[in-house]
Motif scaffolding. Sequence first.
Motif, PDB file in Angstrom:
ATOM      1  N   LYS A  62     -16.952  10.596 -14.570  1.00  0.00           N
ATOM      2  CA  LYS A  62     -17.638  11.810 -14.145  1.00  0.00           C
ATOM      3  C   LYS A  62     -16.769  12.534 -13.118  1.00  0.00           C
ATOM      4  CE  LYS A  62     -21.988   9.330 -14.657  1.00  0.00           C
ATOM      5  NZ  LYS A  62     -21.365   8.109 -15.181  1.00  0.00           N
ATOM      6  N   PRO A  63     -16.965  13.834 -12.944  1.00  0.00           N
ATOM      7  CA  PRO A  63     -16.193  14.549 -11.920  1.00  0.00           C
ATOM      8  C   PRO A  63     -16.501  13.999 -10.533  1.00  0.00           C
ATOM      9  CG  PRO A  63     -17.308  16.087 -13.393  1.00  0.00           C
ATOM     10  CD  PRO A  63     -17.847  14.720 -13.701  1.00  0.00           C
ATOM     11  N   GLY A  64     -15.455  13.936  -9.708  1.00  0.00           N
ATOM     12  CA  GLY A  64     -15.618  13.465  -8.338  1.00  0.00           C
ATOM     13  C   GLY A  64     -15.449  14.598  -7.346  1.00  0.00           C
ATOM     14  N   HIS A  65     -14.814  14.297  -6.241  1.00  0.00           N
ATOM     15  CA  HIS A  65     -14.600  15.254  -5.160  1.00  0.00           C
ATOM     16  C   HIS A  65     -13.146  15.713  -5.153  1.00  0.00           C
ATOM     17  CE1 HIS A  65     -17.914  12.583  -3.943  1.00  0.00           C
ATOM     18  NE2 HIS A  65     -18.424  13.678  -3.392  1.00  0.00           N
ATOM     19  N   ASN A  66     -12.834  16.602  -4.245  1.00  0.00           N
ATOM     20  CA  ASN A  66     -11.441  16.914  -3.948  1.00  0.00           C
ATOM     21  C   ASN A  66     -11.017  16.001  -2.802  1.00  0.00           C
ATOM     22  OD1 ASN A  66     -11.154  18.909  -5.885  1.00  0.00           O
ATOM     23  ND2 ASN A  66     -11.904  20.493  -4.516  1.00  0.00           N
ATOM     24  N   PHE A  67      -9.851  15.409  -2.921  1.00  0.00           N
ATOM     25  CA  PHE A  67      -9.328  14.473  -1.922  1.00  0.00           C
ATOM     26  C   PHE A  67      -8.120  15.113  -1.267  1.00  0.00           C
ATOM     27  CE2 PHE A  67      -6.557  10.682  -1.053  1.00  0.00           C
ATOM     28  CZ  PHE A  67      -7.314  10.146  -0.022  1.00  0.00           C
ATOM     29  N   ALA A  68      -8.184  15.310   0.042  1.00  0.00           N
ATOM     30  CA  ALA A  68      -7.134  16.015   0.777  1.00  0.00           C
ATOM     31  C   ALA A  68      -5.879  15.168   0.933  1.00  0.00           C
ATOM     32  CB  ALA A  68      -7.649  16.416   2.148  1.00  0.00           C
ATOM     33  N   LEU A  69      -4.748  15.819   0.767  1.00  0.00           N
ATOM     34  CA  LEU A  69      -3.457  15.171   0.981  1.00  0.00           C
ATOM     35  C   LEU A  69      -3.047  15.387   2.429  1.00  0.00           C
ATOM     36  CD1 LEU A  69      -1.784  16.377  -2.308  1.00  0.00           C
ATOM     37  CD2 LEU A  69      -2.856  14.167  -1.871  1.00  0.00           C
ATOM     38  N   THR A  70      -2.605  14.323   3.075  1.00  0.00           N
ATOM     39  CA  THR A  70      -2.293  14.400   4.504  1.00  0.00           C
ATOM     40  C   THR A  70      -0.795  14.442   4.772  1.00  0.00           C
ATOM     41  OG1 THR A  70      -2.459  11.992   4.692  1.00  0.00           O
ATOM     42  CG2 THR A  70      -4.452  13.278   5.166  1.00  0.00           C
ATOM     43  N   ALA A  71       0.017  14.359   3.732  1.00  0.00           N
ATOM     44  CA  ALA A  71       1.472  14.443   3.888  1.00  0.00           C
ATOM     45  C   ALA A  71       2.068  15.020   2.607  1.00  0.00           C
ATOM     46  CB  ALA A  71       2.072  13.075   4.189  1.00  0.00           C
ATOM     47  N   SER A  72       3.309  15.443   2.689  1.00  0.00           N
ATOM     48  CA  SER A  72       4.003  16.021   1.535  1.00  0.00           C
ATOM     49  C   SER A  72       4.821  14.940   0.830  1.00  0.00           C
ATOM     50  CB  SER A  72       4.927  17.152   1.992  1.00  0.00           C
ATOM     51  OG  SER A  72       4.146  18.180   2.576  1.00  0.00           O
ATOM     52  N   PHE A  73       4.642  14.836  -0.456  1.00  0.00           N
ATOM     53  CA  PHE A  73       5.298  13.787  -1.250  1.00  0.00           C
ATOM     54  C   PHE A  73       6.811  13.799  -1.068  1.00  0.00           C
ATOM     55  CE2 PHE A  73       7.321  12.344  -5.202  1.00  0.00           C
ATOM     56  CZ  PHE A  73       6.801  11.059  -5.293  1.00  0.00           C
ATOM     57  N   ASP A  74       7.415  14.976  -1.108  1.00  0.00           N
ATOM     58  CA  ASP A  74       8.877  15.070  -1.035  1.00  0.00           C
ATOM     59  C   ASP A  74       9.444  14.601   0.300  1.00  0.00           C
ATOM     60  OD1 ASP A  74       8.951  16.015  -3.614  1.00  0.00           O
ATOM     61  OD2 ASP A  74       9.129  18.127  -3.041  1.00  0.00           O
ATOM     62  N   GLU A  75       8.606  14.473   1.313  1.00  0.00           N
ATOM     63  CA  GLU A  75       9.074  14.057   2.637  1.00  0.00           C
ATOM     64  C   GLU A  75       8.891  12.570   2.909  1.00  0.00           C
ATOM     65  OE1 GLU A  75       7.020  16.653   5.348  1.00  0.00           O
ATOM     66  OE2 GLU A  75       7.896  18.451   4.442  1.00  0.00           O
ATOM     67  N   ILE A  76       8.347  11.830   1.939  1.00  0.00           N
ATOM     68  CA  ILE A  76       8.073  10.408   2.145  1.00  0.00           C
ATOM     69  C   ILE A  76       9.366   9.601   2.167  1.00  0.00           C
ATOM     70  CG2 ILE A  76       6.997   8.336   1.122  1.00  0.00           C
ATOM     71  CD1 ILE A  76       5.067  10.315   2.509  1.00  0.00           C
ATOM     72  N   ASP A  77       9.530   8.829   3.238  1.00  0.00           N
ATOM     73  CA  ASP A  77      10.640   7.888   3.383  1.00  0.00           C
ATOM     74  C   ASP A  77      10.019   6.499   3.534  1.00  0.00           C
ATOM     75  OD1 ASP A  77      12.757   6.259   4.077  1.00  0.00           O
ATOM     76  OD2 ASP A  77      13.249   7.343   5.914  1.00  0.00           O
ATOM     77  N   PRO A  78      10.129   5.629   2.525  1.00  0.00           N
ATOM     78  CA  PRO A  78       9.509   4.301   2.604  1.00  0.00           C
ATOM     79  C   PRO A  78       9.896   3.520   3.860  1.00  0.00           C
ATOM     80  CG  PRO A  78      10.316   4.693   0.395  1.00  0.00           C
ATOM     81  CD  PRO A  78      10.818   5.829   1.244  1.00  0.00           C
ATOM     82  N   ASN A  79      11.084   3.777   4.383  1.00  0.00           N
ATOM     83  CA  ASN A  79      11.519   3.067   5.595  1.00  0.00           C
ATOM     84  C   ASN A  79      10.663   3.411   6.808  1.00  0.00           C
ATOM     85  OD1 ASN A  79      13.759   1.795   4.314  1.00  0.00           O
ATOM     86  ND2 ASN A  79      14.852   3.738   4.418  1.00  0.00           N
ATOM     87  N   ALA A  80       9.971   4.544   6.765  1.00  0.00           N
ATOM     88  CA  ALA A  80       9.149   4.983   7.893  1.00  0.00           C
ATOM     89  C   ALA A  80       7.715   4.449   7.821  1.00  0.00           C
ATOM     90  CB  ALA A  80       9.125   6.512   7.944  1.00  0.00           C
ATOM     91  N   TYR A  81       7.409   3.649   6.791  1.00  0.00           N
ATOM     92  CA  TYR A  81       6.048   3.156   6.583  1.00  0.00           C
ATOM     93  C   TYR A  81       6.019   1.634   6.572  1.00  0.00           C
ATOM     94  CZ  TYR A  81       4.756   7.919   5.498  1.00  0.00           C
ATOM     95  OH  TYR A  81       4.531   9.270   5.594  1.00  0.00           O
ATOM     96  N   ASP A  82       4.833   1.111   6.902  1.00  0.00           N
ATOM     97  CA  ASP A  82       4.630  -0.331   6.954  1.00  0.00           C
ATOM     98  C   ASP A  82       3.998  -0.892   5.694  1.00  0.00           C
ATOM     99  OD1 ASP A  82       5.422  -0.669   9.783  1.00  0.00           O
ATOM    100  OD2 ASP A  82       3.660   0.595  10.141  1.00  0.00           O
ATOM    101  N   ALA A  83       3.329  -0.054   4.904  1.00  0.00           N
ATOM    102  CA  ALA A  83       2.592  -0.556   3.745  1.00  0.00           C
ATOM    103  C   ALA A  83       2.326   0.563   2.749  1.00  0.00           C
ATOM    104  CB  ALA A  83       1.268  -1.181   4.198  1.00  0.00           C
ATOM    105  N   LEU A  84       1.909   0.149   1.551  1.00  0.00           N
ATOM    106  CA  LEU A  84       1.658   1.063   0.428  1.00  0.00           C
ATOM    107  C   LEU A  84       0.318   0.738  -0.203  1.00  0.00           C
ATOM    108  CD1 LEU A  84       2.717   3.132  -1.747  1.00  0.00           C
ATOM    109  CD2 LEU A  84       3.731   1.157  -2.903  1.00  0.00           C
ATOM    110  N   VAL A  85      -0.447   1.776  -0.559  1.00  0.00           N
ATOM    111  CA  VAL A  85      -1.708   1.614  -1.288  1.00  0.00           C
ATOM    112  C   VAL A  85      -1.638   2.468  -2.549  1.00  0.00           C
ATOM    113  CG1 VAL A  85      -4.214   1.983  -1.261  1.00  0.00           C
ATOM    114  CG2 VAL A  85      -3.053   1.171   0.804  1.00  0.00           C
ATOM    115  N   ILE A  86      -2.032   1.864  -3.686  1.00  0.00           N
ATOM    116  CA  ILE A  86      -2.058   2.591  -4.962  1.00  0.00           C
ATOM    117  C   ILE A  86      -3.450   2.462  -5.570  1.00  0.00           C
ATOM    118  CG2 ILE A  86      -0.969   2.936  -7.204  1.00  0.00           C
ATOM    119  CD1 ILE A  86       1.435   1.287  -6.151  1.00  0.00           C
ATOM    120  N   PRO A  87      -4.274   3.508  -5.451  1.00  0.00           N
ATOM    121  CA  PRO A  87      -5.594   3.495  -6.084  1.00  0.00           C
ATOM    122  C   PRO A  87      -5.473   3.647  -7.607  1.00  0.00           C
ATOM    123  CG  PRO A  87      -5.461   5.150  -4.332  1.00  0.00           C
ATOM    124  CD  PRO A  87      -4.068   4.704  -4.642  1.00  0.00           C
ATOM    125  N   GLY A  88      -6.592   3.399  -8.280  1.00  0.00           N
ATOM    126  CA  GLY A  88      -6.606   3.502  -9.738  1.00  0.00           C
ATOM    127  C   GLY A  88      -7.090   4.852 -10.230  1.00  0.00           C
ATOM    128  N   GLY A  89      -7.812   4.800 -11.330  1.00  0.00           N
ATOM    129  CA  GLY A  89      -8.255   6.027 -11.986  1.00  0.00           C
ATOM    130  C   GLY A  89      -7.269   6.441 -13.057  1.00  0.00           C
TER     131      GLY A  89
END
Length: 195
Positions: A62-89
Amino acid sequence: MAVRKIVMLVGDYVEDYEAMVPFQMLTMVGHVVHSVCPGKKAGESVRTAIHDFEGDQTYSEKPGHNFALTASFDEIDPNAYDALVIPGGRAPEYIRLNPRVIEIVRAFAAADKPIAAVCHGQQVLVAAGVVENRLCTAYPAVRPDIERAGGKWGEVNDTFSNAYVDGNLVTAAAWPGHPEWMRKFLEVLGSKIEP
């Protein structure tokens, strides 16, 4: 508790509860969560889908909500993060086609940083080649993918509420598993929640 910086990979029609609830839970305990989507920037949003278990042969959508993005994908540097989450759907089936998504997942796996994936999120792990010889679970329809990729299948209980930990990898079958999945992820993160 040490504050962890976490990146969450989403896309349009990510499962509503599997994005919103972990985002809120991880933020509630004091972690910083950056939700990102290929091709989108901070301040934009993705549409979500609500998947439910209503006695049919598979989940309903069923249709859900709009989920806000809090960062820009192109600026992601994995070295600057401690962990990763991958939801489903529905999002994992197509965001896994993005080479940068695969690079990001492989970088977290290579650095042995905590990774939490739920439901169809494991399709991204399979595409990145990071489940070989790892115990994990997922929505049961993803089982053949995990096993063909050399992963060890963790059985799903009748209520879809269990989760598995294999080193830095924490997986669950669907949103009913949030309490156990997030509790185990917080333990892997080193977060202490006092009763």
